[in-house]
Design a protein around this motif. Structure first.
Motif, PDB file in Angstrom:
ATOM      1  N   MET A 168       1.469 -14.649   8.482  1.00  0.00           N
ATOM      2  CA  MET A 168       2.640 -13.910   8.951  1.00  0.00           C
ATOM      3  C   MET A 168       3.585 -13.590   7.801  1.00  0.00           C
ATOM      4  SD  MET A 168       3.359 -15.698  12.645  1.00  0.00           S
ATOM      5  CE  MET A 168       4.624 -14.470  13.039  1.00  0.00           C
ATOM      6  N   ILE A 169       3.695 -14.471   6.821  1.00  0.00           N
ATOM      7  CA  ILE A 169       4.499 -14.164   5.631  1.00  0.00           C
ATOM      8  C   ILE A 169       3.906 -12.963   4.911  1.00  0.00           C
ATOM      9  CG2 ILE A 169       5.116 -15.002   3.335  1.00  0.00           C
ATOM     10  CD1 ILE A 169       5.418 -17.794   4.576  1.00  0.00           C
ATOM     11  N   GLY A 170       2.581 -12.950   4.771  1.00  0.00           N
ATOM     12  CA  GLY A 170       1.920 -11.818   4.131  1.00  0.00           C
ATOM     13  C   GLY A 170       2.155 -10.514   4.857  1.00  0.00           C
ATOM     14  N   LEU A 171       2.102 -10.541   6.167  1.00  0.00           N
ATOM     15  CA  LEU A 171       2.340  -9.330   6.949  1.00  0.00           C
ATOM     16  C   LEU A 171       3.786  -8.865   6.827  1.00  0.00           C
ATOM     17  CD1 LEU A 171       0.237 -10.205  10.113  1.00  0.00           C
ATOM     18  CD2 LEU A 171      -0.262  -8.422   8.425  1.00  0.00           C
ATOM     19  N   GLY A 172       4.704  -9.810   6.710  1.00  0.00           N
ATOM     20  CA  GLY A 172       6.094  -9.436   6.467  1.00  0.00           C
ATOM     21  C   GLY A 172       6.252  -8.720   5.140  1.00  0.00           C
ATOM     22  N   LEU A 173       5.523  -9.169   4.127  1.00  0.00           N
ATOM     23  CA  LEU A 173       5.551  -8.491   2.829  1.00  0.00           C
ATOM     24  C   LEU A 173       4.939  -7.097   2.926  1.00  0.00           C
ATOM     25  CD1 LEU A 173       4.523 -11.460   0.485  1.00  0.00           C
ATOM     26  CD2 LEU A 173       6.790 -10.407   0.692  1.00  0.00           C
ATOM     27  N   CYS A 174       3.900  -6.952   3.747  1.00  0.00           N
ATOM     28  CA  CYS A 174       3.323  -5.620   3.966  1.00  0.00           C
ATOM     29  C   CYS A 174       4.364  -4.667   4.546  1.00  0.00           C
ATOM     30  CB  CYS A 174       2.129  -5.705   4.914  1.00  0.00           C
ATOM     31  SG  CYS A 174       0.664  -6.515   4.239  1.00  0.00           S
ATOM     32  N   LEU A 175       5.137  -5.167   5.478  1.00  0.00           N
ATOM     33  CA  LEU A 175       6.158  -4.338   6.105  1.00  0.00           C
ATOM     34  C   LEU A 175       7.212  -3.906   5.092  1.00  0.00           C
ATOM     35  CD1 LEU A 175       7.317  -3.126   8.705  1.00  0.00           C
ATOM     36  CD2 LEU A 175       8.427  -5.320   9.148  1.00  0.00           C
ATOM     37  N   VAL A 176       7.609  -4.828   4.219  1.00  0.00           N
ATOM     38  CA  VAL A 176       8.630  -4.516   3.209  1.00  0.00           C
ATOM     39  C   VAL A 176       8.097  -3.533   2.178  1.00  0.00           C
ATOM     40  CG1 VAL A 176      10.020  -5.480   1.347  1.00  0.00           C
ATOM     41  CG2 VAL A 176       9.859  -6.689   3.531  1.00  0.00           C
ATOM     42  N   THR A 177       6.907  -3.794   1.640  1.00  0.00           N
ATOM     43  CA  THR A 177       6.379  -2.953   0.565  1.00  0.00           C
ATOM     44  C   THR A 177       5.953  -1.578   1.065  1.00  0.00           C
ATOM     45  OG1 THR A 177       4.203  -3.990   0.863  1.00  0.00           O
ATOM     46  CG2 THR A 177       5.631  -4.897  -0.847  1.00  0.00           C
ATOM     47  N   ALA A 178       5.631  -1.452   2.355  1.00  0.00           N
ATOM     48  CA  ALA A 178       5.321  -0.128   2.898  1.00  0.00           C
ATOM     49  C   ALA A 178       6.513   0.810   2.735  1.00  0.00           C
ATOM     50  CB  ALA A 178       4.921  -0.236   4.366  1.00  0.00           C
ATOM     51  N   GLY A 179       7.719   0.237   2.760  1.00  0.00           N
ATOM     52  CA  GLY A 179       8.920   1.040   2.595  1.00  0.00           C
ATOM     53  C   GLY A 179       9.115   1.555   1.181  1.00  0.00           C
ATOM     54  N   LEU A 180       8.343   1.033   0.208  1.00  0.00           N
ATOM     55  CA  LEU A 180       8.466   1.476  -1.178  1.00  0.00           C
ATOM     56  C   LEU A 180       7.650   2.729  -1.467  1.00  0.00           C
ATOM     57  CD1 LEU A 180       8.181  -1.977  -3.019  1.00  0.00           C
ATOM     58  CD2 LEU A 180      10.264  -0.762  -2.336  1.00  0.00           C
ATOM     59  N   LEU A 181       6.692   3.064  -0.579  1.00  0.00           N
ATOM     60  CA  LEU A 181       5.837   4.219  -0.822  1.00  0.00           C
ATOM     61  C   LEU A 181       6.649   5.504  -0.770  1.00  0.00           C
ATOM     62  CD1 LEU A 181       2.708   3.366   1.363  1.00  0.00           C
ATOM     63  CD2 LEU A 181       2.928   3.154  -1.118  1.00  0.00           C
ATOM     64  N   PRO A 182       6.332   6.470  -1.636  1.00  0.00           N
ATOM     65  CA  PRO A 182       6.979   7.784  -1.518  1.00  0.00           C
ATOM     66  C   PRO A 182       6.727   8.355  -0.130  1.00  0.00           C
ATOM     67  CG  PRO A 182       5.750   7.612  -3.572  1.00  0.00           C
ATOM     68  CD  PRO A 182       5.385   6.399  -2.761  1.00  0.00           C
ATOM     69  N   SER A 183       7.732   8.966   0.451  1.00  0.00           N
ATOM     70  CA  SER A 183       7.621   9.435   1.827  1.00  0.00           C
ATOM     71  C   SER A 183       6.642  10.590   1.956  1.00  0.00           C
ATOM     72  CB  SER A 183       8.990   9.857   2.366  1.00  0.00           C
ATOM     73  OG  SER A 183       9.544  10.876   1.553  1.00  0.00           O
ATOM     74  N   GLY A 184       6.540  11.442   0.955  1.00  0.00           N
ATOM     75  CA  GLY A 184       5.619  12.571   1.011  1.00  0.00           C
ATOM     76  C   GLY A 184       5.987  13.545   2.115  1.00  0.00           C
ATOM     77  N   ARG A 185       5.014  14.416   2.438  1.00  0.00           N
ATOM     78  CA  ARG A 185       5.236  15.393   3.493  1.00  0.00           C
ATOM     79  C   ARG A 185       5.045  14.742   4.854  1.00  0.00           C
ATOM     80  NH1 ARG A 185       0.792  19.558   2.416  1.00  0.00           N
ATOM     81  NH2 ARG A 185       1.685  20.485   4.307  1.00  0.00           N
ATOM     82  N   THR A 186       5.797  15.186   5.828  1.00  0.00           N
ATOM     83  CA  THR A 186       5.663  14.640   7.170  1.00  0.00           C
ATOM     84  C   THR A 186       5.463  15.716   8.231  1.00  0.00           C
ATOM     85  OG1 THR A 186       8.064  14.671   7.438  1.00  0.00           O
ATOM     86  CG2 THR A 186       7.084  12.628   6.655  1.00  0.00           C
ATOM     87  N   GLU A 187       5.364  16.978   7.791  1.00  0.00           N
ATOM     88  CA  GLU A 187       5.202  18.010   8.797  1.00  0.00           C
ATOM     89  C   GLU A 187       3.783  18.011   9.344  1.00  0.00           C
ATOM     90  OE1 GLU A 187       4.084  20.077   4.933  1.00  0.00           O
ATOM     91  OE2 GLU A 187       5.558  18.605   5.638  1.00  0.00           O
TER      92      GLU A 187
END
Length: 387
Positions: A168-187
Motif C-alpha cells: 500500500m505504501i508503494g501504491l501511494g507512491l504510484c499515485l504521487v509520482t503519476a502527478g509528475l508526468l507531463p499532462s500532454g494532450r487530453t482532447e
C-alpha cells in the motif's frame, strides 16, 4: 548541459517506474507468502495468481484503448493507482479463498495496466527527446531491489501483515509520482481501428508476441513459487530477499548499457540471448540448489528478463504507429503477462506440488520454444534506432 536537460526530462518517467517497481518488489516475491499465511494451499495460491493474470488480459488493453483515444489522458494513472490502493486495503479484512478471489482480480486489473502505460509514456519520451529507455527503466529495478531486500528483513522481523502495508505504501507512491508526468494532450481523437487490425494482421508482430510470451512465461514458477521453493531448501526470508535483489542488480547493469547491447545485437539478438539464458538458468536451478550457485544463476536475470524486455520495447516502438502506442504496449502486456503468464501460473501450482523443484525443467522447455520462434523471425534493422 545536455545531461542536466535529459535528467530533467527523464525524471518524471523514472520516478513513476520506481514507484511501480517498488510495489512489485514486495508483491512478486512475498505476496504468495502472505496468501500462504492466510491458510491458502499451493493450488489455491496458483489459482488466485492465474485468475488475476487472465482477467487483466481484457482489462489492460481496455485501458490502453482509453489512453490512445484520449491521447494519454492525464487522469488515467491517478485513477488506476488510487483504485488499486483502495482495493488492496480491503485484503486486511478478508479471509478465505472465495472471498479473496474477486478482490485479488480487481486489485491486479487496476494495478498492472500502470506498467505498460508507464512504458508507453517512457518510449514516447524516448522518441521525442532521444532519451535512453534503459536508463529510465533501471530506476524501477533499483526500487525493486530496495523493496525486495528491505522487505525480506522487515518480513522476517514482523508479522505477515507488513507485506500488505508495504504494498500500500508503494501504491501511494504510484499515485504521487503519476502527478509528475507531463499532462500532454487530453482532447478526444478518432481511434484508428484499421491500424489495430493491421497490427493484429502483421505476422511478424504476432510471431514476436508468441516468442515474448514464451520467454516471459518461463518465469512463472520463479515468480509464483520461487520464494516458497527457496524456503523449502533451507533459506530464510532475508536470504531470499537477497536472491531477488541480486537478479535485479544484474538487470540494472544490463539496462544501464542497454543502448550498447541493442546496437550490438538488435532486437532479434536480444530475444535469442534471453531464450538461451533461460534454458541454462531454469535447467540448473533444481540441479544446483546451493547459495553460491543460486546467486550466479540469478545473474542470468539480466538476460532472461532485461534483454527480452529491452528488445520487446524497441520492437514495439519500431513496428507500431504512434497513434497505437499505448494499445500495442497494453496488448503486449496482456498477452505475455496475462494469457501466457496466467496459463503457466495456473499450471505452476499443480506442477510444483507434483514435481517440486524439478518443475523448473518445464520452464526451460518454454525458453527453448521461445528460441525456436525467435529464430523464425526475419532479421531486423530496428537496432539502428537505438539512442
Amino acid at each position: 548541459m545536455r545531461l542536466h536537460v535529459n535528467f530533467r526530462l527523464a525524471f518524471p518517467y523514472a520516478a513513476l517506474q520506481a514507484a511501480i517497481f517498488f510495489t512489485l518488489g514486495i508483491y512478486l516475491p512475498f505476496w504468495p507468502l502472505w496468501l500462504e499465511g492466510r491458510g491458502l494451499g499451493a493450488t489455491e495460491i496458483a489459482t488466485l495468481l492465474a485468475a488475476s493474470a487472465w482477467l487483466r488480459i481484457l482489462a489492460t488493453p481496455a485501458f490502453g484503448l482509453v489512453a490512445d483515444r484520449w491521447s494519454y489522458g492525464h487522469f488515467l494513472p491517478h485513477l488506476l493507482a488510487a483504485g488499486a490502493l483502495c482495493t488492496f486495503g480491503l485484503f486486511h479484512y478478508l479471509h478465505g479463498f472465495w472471498v479473496l478471489l474477486p478482490v485479488q482480480v480487481l486489485a491486479i486489473c487496476l494495478f498492472h495496466p500502470l506498467i505498460p502505460l508507464s512504458d508507453s509514456r517512457s518510449m514516447a519520451a524516448v522518441r521525442a527527446h532521444g532519451l535512453d529507455y534503459g536508463r529510465i527503466r533501471l530506476w524501477g529495478s533499483l526500487a525493486f531491489i530496495l523493496a525486495s531486500s528491505a522487505g525480506g528483513w522487515l518480513i522476517a522481523e514482523n508479522a505477515s501483515d507488513i507485506i500488505l502495508l508495504l504494498i500500500m505504501i508503494g501504491l501511494g507512491l504510484c499515485l504521487v509520482t503519476a502527478g509528475l508526468l507531463p499532462s500532454g494532450r487530453t482532447e478526444r481523437r478518432n481511434f484508428e481501428i484499421g491500424g489495430l487490425r493491421s497490427l493484429m494482421g502483421n505476422w511478424q508482430f504476432m510471431a514476436f508476441l508468441v516468442a515474448a510470451a514464451l520467454l516471459q512465461s518461463s518465469h512463472a514458477l520463479y515468480y509464483g513459487f520461487g520464494s516458497i521453493y527457496w524456503r523449502s531448501t533451507g533459506f530464510d526470508e532475508i536470504t531470499i530477499g537477497i536472491f531477488w535483489a541480486i537478479g535485479v542488480i544484474a538487470e540494472i547493469a544490463f539496462f544501464a548499457y542497454g543502448a550498447f547491447f541493442l546496437k550490438r545485437f538488435g532486437t532479434k539478438g536480444l530475444l535469442l540471448l534471453a531464450g538461451l539464458a533461460g534454458c541454462i538458468r531454469w535447467s540448473l536451478t533444481p540441479i544446483l540448489p546451493f547459495a553460491e550457485t543460486t546467486l550466479l544463476l540469478q545473474c542470468l536475470h539480466a538476460l532472461t528478463y532485461a534483454a527480452a524486455h529491452l528488445g520487446a520495447m524497441h520492437f514495439i516502438s519500431a513496428h507500431t504507429p504512434v497513434s497505437l502506442a499505448a494499445t500495442a504496449q497494453t496488448l503486449y502486456a496482456a498477452l505475455t503477462g496475462g494469457l501466457a503468464m496466467g496459463g503457466m501460473l495456473f499450471l505452476a501450482g499443480p506442477l510444483y506440488a507434483a514435481l517440486h523443484g524439478q518443475a523448473y525443467f518445464i520452464m526451460s522447455l518454454l525458453s527453448l520454444a521461445g528460441v525456436i520462434v525467435v529464430i523464425a523471425l526475419p532479421a531486423s534493422n530496428d537496432h539502428k534506432e537505438a539512442p
